[in-house]
Write a protein that holds these residues in place. Structure first.
Motif, PDB file in Angstrom:
ATOM      1  N   GLY A 249      14.844  -9.511  52.826  1.00  0.00           N
ATOM      2  CA  GLY A 249      15.511  -8.574  51.937  1.00  0.00           C
ATOM      3  C   GLY A 249      16.532  -7.702  52.628  1.00  0.00           C
ATOM      4  O   GLY A 249      17.295  -6.990  51.968  1.00  0.00           O
ATOM      5  N   ALA A 250      16.543  -7.724  53.975  1.00  0.00           N
ATOM      6  CA  ALA A 250      17.513  -6.934  54.744  1.00  0.00           C
ATOM      7  C   ALA A 250      18.285  -7.884  55.655  1.00  0.00           C
ATOM      8  O   ALA A 250      17.698  -8.764  56.289  1.00  0.00           O
ATOM      9  N   SER A 251      19.610  -7.696  55.728  1.00  0.00           N
ATOM     10  CA  SER A 251      20.410  -8.515  56.638  1.00  0.00           C
ATOM     11  C   SER A 251      20.068  -8.152  58.079  1.00  0.00           C
ATOM     12  O   SER A 251      19.492  -7.092  58.350  1.00  0.00           O
ATOM     13  N   GLU A 252      20.440  -9.022  59.016  1.00  0.00           N
ATOM     14  CA  GLU A 252      20.155  -8.755  60.419  1.00  0.00           C
ATOM     15  C   GLU A 252      20.860  -7.489  60.883  1.00  0.00           C
ATOM     16  O   GLU A 252      20.301  -6.697  61.653  1.00  0.00           O
ATOM     17  N   ALA A 253      22.090  -7.270  60.392  1.00  0.00           N
ATOM     18  CA  ALA A 253      22.831  -6.057  60.782  1.00  0.00           C
ATOM     19  C   ALA A 253      22.111  -4.803  60.285  1.00  0.00           C
ATOM     20  O   ALA A 253      21.978  -3.807  61.017  1.00  0.00           O
ATOM     21  N   THR A 254      21.640  -4.852  59.043  1.00  0.00           N
ATOM     22  CA  THR A 254      20.915  -3.699  58.494  1.00  0.00           C
ATOM     23  C   THR A 254      19.600  -3.485  59.230  1.00  0.00           C
ATOM     24  O   THR A 254      19.211  -2.351  59.536  1.00  0.00           O
TER      25      THR A 254
END
Length: 348
Positions: free
Chosen positions: A47-52
């Motif tokens: 649910g979260a991108s790697e950057a986030t």
């Protein structure tokens, strides 16, 4: 005029000067995301991108935030914690604990230790672990009555290390003591020893199996068997040595119940001016870290502490993860390790 009392913090407020613990809300504000997204990151959910994800972790690190995993697990009805009962003065138990930690961590479990000692029996040590929500109990060399161990097996997942408990609903992991003792007696007989005494482990775990194996191995070589009552302690080894020194003739070799007993034997013989192995040979059992020390350099039967520890953890976890898994008995092979306390018998 009465002294003026400085104003204190309002009810529920943090005391002045005491830093407030950062929360998940603080992390969300610093990272510029929602609290729900922070929760996903720390639960390692999609649910979260790697950057986030990296931004959230960086914000948590800068704030000094650490998630309360224990509280989260308890809220879900799980502690993912294994309890381990050990005896304070047994070096082999320490070796087992060193193997338990990494395997438990690999499988996603924490470990709590509770020791039995004079004035604190195994039952108290076990109850302390269960009161801290341990999901399973691993008992290292348990000495409790079989009835208690059987009752414990009905209450929780339990693993007995170094002791078989027939008929009880609990796992066991132990070394094939019959094989280990036979290796030691075969080796001494091949060196030419004919007078081999066994100082046993009394009521200690595995002691009866080792005693029985010793008698069987001596019969195999058509040699007279002699068992001196002992325990898994240095004091028992020293007491057995004093008894033998008071007799007219010493045996040419001694198989001790464990390495601690062997250490007591070596100490007493050294104080009496005897040379081991020139005057007599001594063999221990366990291959604990004690036996590796240069001033002992003890010939001993090796129990693989790491393999035993790993298997105990795996069996406990297998039953925690799947209620249909039945308790199992695992028997591992020992190995004689020859060092400096054994040699040919003295000429008489």
């Amino acid at each position: 005029m009465p002294d003026r009392v400085p104003p204190g913090p309002a009810d529920g407020a943090e005391p002045a000067g005491k830093p407030r613990r950062p929360t998940m809300v603080d992390v969300a504000a610093k990272a510029g995301v929602s609290r729900a997204l922070v929760s996903l990151v720390f639960r390692d959910q999609p649910g979260a991108s790697e950057a986030t994800r990296q931004r959230v972790l960086r914000a948590a690190d800068e704030l000094g935030y650490h998630p309360d995993n224990a509280a989260r697990l308890l809220a879900r009805g799980r502690s993912r914690t294994l309890g381990v009962v050990l005896t304070v003065h047994q070096p082999f138990d320490a070796d087992l604990v060193e193997g338990i930690y990494p395997e438990a961590e690999r499988l996603g479990y924490d470990v709590l230790l509770s020791a039995s000692a004079p004035g604190r029996d195994e039952a108290k040590a076990v109850e302390a672990l269960l009161s801290h929500r341990c999901e399973a109990v691993i008992l290292l060399g348990p000495t409790s009555p079989q009835a208690y161990l059987a009752e414990l097996g009905r209450r929780t997942v339990a693993v007995s290390v170094s002791r078989r408990v027939p008929g009880a609903h609990l796992d066991s992991v132990h070394t094939a003591d019959t094989v280990g003792v036979r290796q030691a007696i075969d080796y001494l007989a091949e060196l030419g020893h004919r007078e081999i005494v066994h100082v046993d482990g009394g009521k200690g775990p595995g002691a009866s199996d080792r005693r029985r194996a010793y008698r069987g191995a001596m019969r195999k070589h058509k040699l007279p068997a002699r068992v001196l009552p002992g325990e898994y302690t240095e004091d028992a080894g020293m007491a057995a040595a004093r008894q033998l020194l008071d007799e007219d003739r010493l045996p040419t070799a001694i198989l001790a119940g464990n390495d601690r007993c062997a250490a007591g034997l070596l100490h007493a013989f050294a104080r009496a001016g005897l040379d081991v192995p020139k005057d007599l040979s001594v063999v221990g059992y366990d291959d604990s870290h004690l036996s590796h020390l240069s001033h002992f350099d003890l010939t001993t039967v090796r129990q693989d502490a790491n393999r035993i520890a790993e298997q105990a953890v795996r069996q406990a976890v297998a039953r925690l993860e799947d209620e249909t898994v039945a308790p199992a008995e695992t028997v591992l092979d020992p190995k004689l390790v020859v060092r400096g306390t054994t040699g040919p018998p003295p000429r008489r």
